[in-house]
Each structure stands twice: as structure tokens, then as C-alpha cells.
Design a protein around this motif. Structure first.
Motif, PDB file in Angstrom:
ATOM      1  N   GLU A  64       0.660  -1.366  -0.090  1.00 60.21           N
ATOM      2  CA  GLU A  64       0.032   0.011  -0.068  1.00 60.21           C
ATOM      3  C   GLU A  64       0.923   1.371  -0.154  1.00 60.21           C
ATOM      4  OE1 GLU A  64      -3.343   1.949   2.927  1.00 60.21           O
ATOM      5  OE2 GLU A  64      -2.930  -0.078   2.924  1.00 60.21           O
ATOM      6  N   HIS A  65       1.928   1.113   0.643  1.00 57.94           N
ATOM      7  CA  HIS A  65       2.895   2.510   0.816  1.00 57.94           C
ATOM      8  C   HIS A  65       4.161   2.225   0.179  1.00 57.94           C
ATOM      9  CE1 HIS A  65      -0.063   4.203   3.543  1.00 57.94           C
ATOM     10  NE2 HIS A  65      -0.072   3.028   4.090  1.00 57.94           N
ATOM     11  N   THR A  66       4.261   2.410  -1.188  1.00 60.39           N
ATOM     12  CA  THR A  66       5.788   2.446  -1.821  1.00 60.39           C
ATOM     13  C   THR A  66       6.429   3.972  -1.809  1.00 60.39           C
ATOM     14  OG1 THR A  66       4.700   3.266  -4.005  1.00 60.39           O
ATOM     15  CG2 THR A  66       4.641   0.828  -3.428  1.00 60.39           C
ATOM     16  N   GLY A  67       7.691   3.691  -2.046  1.00 63.31           N
ATOM     17  CA  GLY A  67       8.489   4.962  -2.040  1.00 63.31           C
ATOM     18  C   GLY A  67       9.906   4.643  -1.480  1.00 63.31           C
ATOM     19  N   THR A  68      10.513   5.693  -1.419  1.00 61.67           N
ATOM     20  CA  THR A  68      12.021   5.658  -0.896  1.00 61.67           C
ATOM     21  C   THR A  68      11.980   6.638  -0.144  1.00 61.67           C
ATOM     22  OG1 THR A  68      12.454   4.953  -3.289  1.00 61.67           O
ATOM     23  CG2 THR A  68      14.096   5.822  -1.787  1.00 61.67           C
ATOM     24  N   THR A  69      12.941   6.259   0.950  1.00 58.01           N
ATOM     25  CA  THR A  69      13.397   7.343   2.100  1.00 58.01           C
ATOM     26  C   THR A  69      14.852   7.175   2.159  1.00 58.01           C
ATOM     27  OG1 THR A  69      11.636   6.356   3.522  1.00 58.01           O
ATOM     28  CG2 THR A  69      13.355   7.617   4.513  1.00 58.01           C
ATOM     29  N   PHE A  70      15.220   8.509   1.989  1.00 59.70           N
ATOM     30  CA  PHE A  70      16.848   8.740   2.054  1.00 59.70           C
ATOM     31  C   PHE A  70      17.083   9.565   3.557  1.00 59.70           C
ATOM     32  CE2 PHE A  70      15.265   9.240  -2.296  1.00 59.70           C
ATOM     33  CZ  PHE A  70      16.372   8.310  -3.109  1.00 59.70           C
ATOM     34  N   ARG A  71      18.203   9.171   4.170  1.00 59.70           N
ATOM     35  CA  ARG A  71      18.306   9.460   5.531  1.00 59.70           C
ATOM     36  C   ARG A  71      19.933   9.777   5.494  1.00 59.70           C
ATOM     37  NH1 ARG A  71      16.271   5.395   7.667  1.00 59.70           N
ATOM     38  NH2 ARG A  71      14.283   6.262   7.816  1.00 59.70           N
ATOM     39  N   PHE A  72      20.332  10.896   6.305  1.00 58.76           N
ATOM     40  CA  PHE A  72      21.594  11.145   6.706  1.00 58.76           C
ATOM     41  C   PHE A  72      21.559  11.928   7.878  1.00 58.76           C
ATOM     42  CE2 PHE A  72      20.280  14.243   3.768  1.00 58.76           C
ATOM     43  CZ  PHE A  72      20.614  15.656   4.234  1.00 58.76           C
ATOM     44  N   ALA A  73      23.032  12.108   8.578  1.00 58.11           N
ATOM     45  CA  ALA A  73      22.860  12.598  10.015  1.00 58.11           C
ATOM     46  C   ALA A  73      24.122  13.730   9.787  1.00 58.11           C
ATOM     47  CB  ALA A  73      23.037  11.797  11.164  1.00 58.11           C
ATOM     48  N   LEU A  74      24.214  14.971   9.769  1.00 60.52           N
ATOM     49  CA  LEU A  74      25.270  15.983   9.887  1.00 60.52           C
ATOM     50  C   LEU A  74      25.498  16.076  11.057  1.00 60.52           C
ATOM     51  CD1 LEU A  74      23.925  18.249   6.875  1.00 60.52           C
ATOM     52  CD2 LEU A  74      25.893  16.288   6.870  1.00 60.52           C
ATOM     53  N   PRO A  75      27.022  15.774  11.478  1.00 56.13           N
ATOM     54  CA  PRO A  75      27.617  16.454  12.633  1.00 56.13           C
ATOM     55  C   PRO A  75      27.473  17.835  13.095  1.00 56.13           C
ATOM     56  CG  PRO A  75      28.952  15.330  11.533  1.00 56.13           C
ATOM     57  CD  PRO A  75      28.006  15.234  10.411  1.00 56.13           C
ATOM     58  N   LEU A  76      27.111  18.197  14.161  1.00 60.40           N
ATOM     59  CA  LEU A  76      27.245  19.366  14.829  1.00 60.40           C
ATOM     60  C   LEU A  76      28.608  19.920  15.083  1.00 60.40           C
ATOM     61  CD1 LEU A  76      23.875  19.719  17.001  1.00 60.40           C
ATOM     62  CD2 LEU A  76      24.112  20.407  14.502  1.00 60.40           C
ATOM     63  N   TYR A  77      29.249  21.095  14.546  1.00 60.34           N
ATOM     64  CA  TYR A  77      30.409  21.508  15.062  1.00 60.34           C
ATOM     65  C   TYR A  77      30.475  22.938  15.552  1.00 60.34           C
ATOM     66  CZ  TYR A  77      32.052  18.105  11.566  1.00 60.34           C
ATOM     67  OH  TYR A  77      32.311  16.825  10.975  1.00 60.34           O
ATOM     68  N   SER A  78      31.003  22.971  16.672  1.00 58.90           N
ATOM     69  CA  SER A  78      31.263  24.256  17.229  1.00 58.90           C
ATOM     70  C   SER A  78      32.157  25.205  16.717  1.00 58.90           C
ATOM     71  CB  SER A  78      31.621  24.127  18.692  1.00 58.90           C
ATOM     72  OG  SER A  78      30.567  23.390  19.365  1.00 58.90           O
ATOM     73  N   ILE A  79      31.841  26.545  16.621  1.00 58.97           N
ATOM     74  CA  ILE A  79      32.973  27.492  15.819  1.00 58.97           C
ATOM     75  C   ILE A  79      33.525  28.473  16.921  1.00 58.97           C
ATOM     76  CG2 ILE A  79      32.955  29.214  14.252  1.00 58.97           C
ATOM     77  CD1 ILE A  79      30.754  28.060  12.508  1.00 58.97           C
TER      78      ILE A  79
END
Length: 79
Positions: A64-79
Motif C-alpha cells: 500500500e505504501h511504496t516509495g523511497t526514504t533517504f536519510r543522513f545525519a550531519l555532525p554539529l560543529y562548534s565554531i
């Protein structure tokens, strides 16, 4: 955990499981009957690698629910 998680989902026909390991390779195309160069996901994966992240792709082609999921995590950096 010190990262921003991003997720993009679509409700299209999905990507067949046999193709998932290859869709981020340059010039690889699942379908040749539609426009495209086969570069988009390769570029995305390289940008994420440079930011110390990885791209995860999950896809459903049946049901019933077709489709694609793209996932990523970007690290947080302190400046």
C-alpha cells in the motif's frame, strides 16, 4: 547526539532492492526510459562523505505504501 538528522521521503514506485547497493554509483540508472544522468545521488553521497556523514536508502516497491526514504545525519560543529 551532536547531529542533525535529515530524512527525505517520496511516494513513488520505489527502487527495487537489487538496485539499492548501486544507486549512488556515478552514471548508474535504474530506469533508462526517463531523463537523468545518473549523477545526482553520487554527488549527494560525496558531499555527505566530505561532511563525515553517510546516506542511508530504504525503499518499498510493493504494498500500500511504496516509495523511497533517504536519510543522513550531519555532525554539529562548534565554531
Amino acid at each position: 547526539n551532536g547531529a542533525v538528522v535529515c530524512e527525505v521521503r517520496d511516494t513513488g514506485p520505489g527502487i527495487p532492492e537489487a538496485h539499492l547497493p548501486y544507486v549512488t554509483r556515478r552514471l548508474y540508472r535504474v530506469r533508462t526510459d526517463v531523463e537523468g544522468s545518473g549523477l545526482g545521488l553520487a554527488i549527494v553521497e560525496e558531499i555527505l562523505r566530505l561532511h563525515r556523514s553517510t546516506l542511508t536508502i530504504e525503499s518499498e516497491t510493493e504494498g500500500e505504501h511504496t516509495g523511497t526514504t533517504f536519510r543522513f545525519a550531519l555532525p554539529l560543529y562548534s565554531i
